[in-house]
Design a protein around this motif. Structure first.
Motif, PDB file in Angstrom:
ATOM      1  N   ALA A 100       0.840  -1.209   0.000  1.00 36.38           N
ATOM      2  CA  ALA A 100       0.000   0.000   0.000  1.00 36.38           C
ATOM      3  C   ALA A 100       0.870   1.252   0.000  1.00 36.38           C
ATOM      4  O   ALA A 100       0.585   2.217  -0.720  1.00 36.38           O
ATOM      5  N   TYR A 101       1.941   1.240   0.802  1.00 33.80           N
ATOM      6  CA  TYR A 101       2.860   2.381   0.860  1.00 33.80           C
ATOM      7  C   TYR A 101       3.496   2.642  -0.508  1.00 33.80           C
ATOM      8  O   TYR A 101       3.547   3.789  -0.965  1.00 33.80           O
ATOM      9  N   VAL A 102       3.942   1.586  -1.161  1.00 28.55           N
ATOM     10  CA  VAL A 102       4.578   1.741  -2.486  1.00 28.55           C
ATOM     11  C   VAL A 102       3.576   2.275  -3.492  1.00 28.55           C
ATOM     12  O   VAL A 102       3.854   3.253  -4.205  1.00 28.55           O
ATOM     13  N   LEU A 103       2.411   1.658  -3.571  1.00 27.24           N
ATOM     14  CA  LEU A 103       1.399   2.102  -4.527  1.00 27.24           C
ATOM     15  C   LEU A 103       0.938   3.531  -4.251  1.00 27.24           C
ATOM     16  O   LEU A 103       0.842   4.345  -5.176  1.00 27.24           O
ATOM     17  N   LEU A 104       0.651   3.812  -2.994  1.00 29.16           N
ATOM     18  CA  LEU A 104       0.205   5.165  -2.648  1.00 29.16           C
ATOM     19  C   LEU A 104       1.287   6.199  -2.935  1.00 29.16           C
ATOM     20  O   LEU A 104       1.001   7.270  -3.481  1.00 29.16           O
ATOM     21  N   SER A 105       2.513   5.888  -2.573  1.00 26.80           N
ATOM     22  CA  SER A 105       3.605   6.840  -2.783  1.00 26.80           C
ATOM     23  C   SER A 105       3.795   7.145  -4.264  1.00 26.80           C
ATOM     24  O   SER A 105       3.839   8.310  -4.665  1.00 26.80           O
ATOM     25  N   VAL A 106       3.914   6.109  -5.057  1.00 25.70           N
ATOM     26  CA  VAL A 106       4.180   6.308  -6.481  1.00 25.70           C
ATOM     27  C   VAL A 106       2.994   6.984  -7.163  1.00 25.70           C
ATOM     28  O   VAL A 106       3.146   8.006  -7.842  1.00 25.70           O
ATOM     29  N   CYS A 107       1.807   6.438  -6.962  1.00 18.60           N
ATOM     30  CA  CYS A 107       0.628   6.978  -7.653  1.00 18.60           C
ATOM     31  C   CYS A 107       0.280   8.395  -7.201  1.00 18.60           C
ATOM     32  O   CYS A 107       0.039   9.271  -8.034  1.00 18.60           O
ATOM     33  N   THR A 108       0.246   8.629  -5.893  1.00 11.72           N
ATOM     34  CA  THR A 108      -0.138   9.955  -5.425  1.00 11.72           C
ATOM     35  C   THR A 108       0.908  11.007  -5.763  1.00 11.72           C
ATOM     36  O   THR A 108       0.557  12.157  -6.044  1.00 11.72           O
ATOM     37  N   CYS A 109       2.173  10.623  -5.755  1.00 10.81           N
ATOM     38  CA  CYS A 109       3.209  11.603  -6.105  1.00 10.81           C
ATOM     39  C   CYS A 109       3.161  11.964  -7.584  1.00 10.81           C
ATOM     40  O   CYS A 109       3.349  13.132  -7.952  1.00 10.81           O
ATOM     41  N   ILE A 110       2.894  11.007  -8.434  1.00 13.99           N
ATOM     42  CA  ILE A 110       2.758  11.304  -9.870  1.00 13.99           C
ATOM     43  C   ILE A 110       1.532  12.188 -10.092  1.00 13.99           C
ATOM     44  O   ILE A 110       1.595  13.186 -10.817  1.00 13.99           O
ATOM     45  N   ILE A 111       0.434  11.846  -9.460  1.00 17.71           N
ATOM     46  CA  ILE A 111      -0.782  12.656  -9.595  1.00 17.71           C
ATOM     47  C   ILE A 111      -0.562  14.065  -9.043  1.00 17.71           C
ATOM     48  O   ILE A 111      -0.965  15.050  -9.662  1.00 17.71           O
ATOM     49  N   ALA A 112       0.097  14.170  -7.891  1.00 15.49           N
ATOM     50  CA  ALA A 112       0.375  15.488  -7.302  1.00 15.49           C
ATOM     51  C   ALA A 112       1.229  16.338  -8.235  1.00 15.49           C
ATOM     52  O   ALA A 112       0.979  17.536  -8.407  1.00 15.49           O
ATOM     53  N   THR A 113       2.228  15.724  -8.859  1.00 11.50           N
ATOM     54  CA  THR A 113       3.077  16.467  -9.791  1.00 11.50           C
ATOM     55  C   THR A 113       2.277  16.938 -10.998  1.00 11.50           C
ATOM     56  O   THR A 113       2.391  18.100 -11.415  1.00 11.50           O
ATOM     57  N   LEU A 114       1.461  16.060 -11.558  1.00 10.47           N
ATOM     58  CA  LEU A 114       0.621  16.442 -12.694  1.00 10.47           C
ATOM     59  C   LEU A 114      -0.343  17.570 -12.327  1.00 10.47           C
ATOM     60  O   LEU A 114      -0.492  18.533 -13.085  1.00 10.47           O
ATOM     61  N   LEU A 115      -0.985  17.438 -11.171  1.00 14.91           N
ATOM     62  CA  LEU A 115      -1.916  18.480 -10.738  1.00 14.91           C
ATOM     63  C   LEU A 115      -1.201  19.816 -10.499  1.00 14.91           C
ATOM     64  O   LEU A 115      -1.724  20.876 -10.859  1.00 14.91           O
ATOM     65  N   ALA A 116      -0.032  19.761  -9.905  1.00  8.67           N
ATOM     66  CA  ALA A 116       0.729  20.988  -9.664  1.00  8.67           C
ATOM     67  C   ALA A 116       1.120  21.665 -10.973  1.00  8.67           C
ATOM     68  O   ALA A 116       1.053  22.892 -11.094  1.00  8.67           O
ATOM     69  N   ILE A 117       1.508  20.874 -11.955  1.00 13.04           N
ATOM     70  CA  ILE A 117       1.862  21.429 -13.267  1.00 13.04           C
ATOM     71  C   ILE A 117       0.639  22.086 -13.904  1.00 13.04           C
ATOM     72  O   ILE A 117       0.701  23.224 -14.380  1.00 13.04           O
ATOM     73  N   LYS A 118      -0.492  21.374 -13.891  1.00 10.89           N
ATOM     74  CA  LYS A 118      -1.722  21.919 -14.476  1.00 10.89           C
ATOM     75  C   LYS A 118      -2.166  23.191 -13.745  1.00 10.89           C
ATOM     76  O   LYS A 118      -2.496  24.188 -14.365  1.00 10.89           O
ATOM     77  N   PHE A 119      -2.182  23.128 -12.420  1.00 14.32           N
ATOM     78  CA  PHE A 119      -2.605  24.263 -11.605  1.00 14.32           C
ATOM     79  C   PHE A 119      -1.709  25.483 -11.835  1.00 14.32           C
ATOM     80  O   PHE A 119      -2.192  26.597 -12.067  1.00 14.32           O
ATOM     81  N   THR A 120      -0.404  25.251 -11.792  1.00 12.66           N
ATOM     82  CA  THR A 120       0.543  26.356 -11.957  1.00 12.66           C
ATOM     83  C   THR A 120       0.455  26.954 -13.356  1.00 12.66           C
ATOM     84  O   THR A 120       0.454  28.177 -13.517  1.00 12.66           O
ATOM     85  N   ALA A 121       0.359  26.100 -14.365  1.00 14.30           N
ATOM     86  CA  ALA A 121       0.267  26.593 -15.738  1.00 14.30           C
ATOM     87  C   ALA A 121      -1.015  27.381 -15.965  1.00 14.30           C
ATOM     88  O   ALA A 121      -1.023  28.367 -16.709  1.00 14.30           O
ATOM     89  N   TYR A 122      -2.084  26.983 -15.327  1.00 16.25           N
ATOM     90  CA  TYR A 122      -3.370  27.645 -15.520  1.00 16.25           C
ATOM     91  C   TYR A 122      -3.498  28.936 -14.724  1.00 16.25           C
ATOM     92  O   TYR A 122      -3.985  29.941 -15.225  1.00 16.25           O
ATOM     93  N   PHE A 123      -3.088  28.908 -13.456  1.00 15.73           N
ATOM     94  CA  PHE A 123      -3.339  30.040 -12.560  1.00 15.73           C
ATOM     95  C   PHE A 123      -2.173  30.997 -12.406  1.00 15.73           C
ATOM     96  O   PHE A 123      -2.364  32.122 -11.974  1.00 15.73           O
ATOM     97  N   LEU A 124      -0.959  30.581 -12.686  1.00 13.71           N
ATOM     98  CA  LEU A 124       0.188  31.469 -12.443  1.00 13.71           C
ATOM     99  C   LEU A 124       0.896  31.839 -13.719  1.00 13.71           C
ATOM    100  O   LEU A 124       0.896  31.266 -14.703  1.00 13.71           O
TER     101      LEU A 124
END
Length: 124
Positions: A100-124
């Motif tokens: 669970a730790y491996v799956l959560l770490s890898v998946c959530t970190c990739i999703i967080a990076t994608l969301l941060a890129i989208k958010f930053t590109a859109y709002f900043l």
């Protein structure tokens, strides 16, 4: 004094990671992220060796743990710490928790990076 060992190790780890990028990136260009894979693999191997020698056997001065494991390897690759955490869970018999730790770490970190890129590109 421990923070000084960590800072020194961290500086050397960061410079080493940069050196690996300079060395391998031109060879592989953007076809495959070999520099990142290389530091993650080497750092994880080094973390395993350091764990046995520094923690399990106490073969070296305790300050070397902070310099090497937290500082150098932490700056070279945080993947080594991630791997050590997953292995610690496995060694404690927590197979499900480790998975669970491996799956959560890898998946959530990739999703967080994608969301941060989208958010930053859109709002900043």
């Amino acid at each position: 004094m421990i923070w000084l060992w960590i800072a020194l190790g961290g500086a050397l780890g960061a410079v080493s990671r940069y050196g690996v990028n300079l060395w391998l990136y031109p060879v592989f260009e953007q076809r495959f992220p070999l520099p990142t894979l290389a530091v993650n693999l080497v750092g994880s191997l080094m973390m395993g060796v350091a764990y046995v020698l520094l923690i399990e056997r106490g073969s070296f001065h305790p300050d070397l743990r902070h310099f090497l494991m937290t500082g150098f390897l932490g700056a070279l690759t945080t993947f080594s710490a991630f791997s050590m955490d997953a292995v610690a869970l496995l060694r404690n018999g927590d197979l499900l928790t480790s998975a669970a730790y491996v799956l959560l770490s890898v998946c959530t970190c990739i999703i967080a990076t994608l969301l941060a890129i989208k958010f930053t590109a859109y709002f900043l």
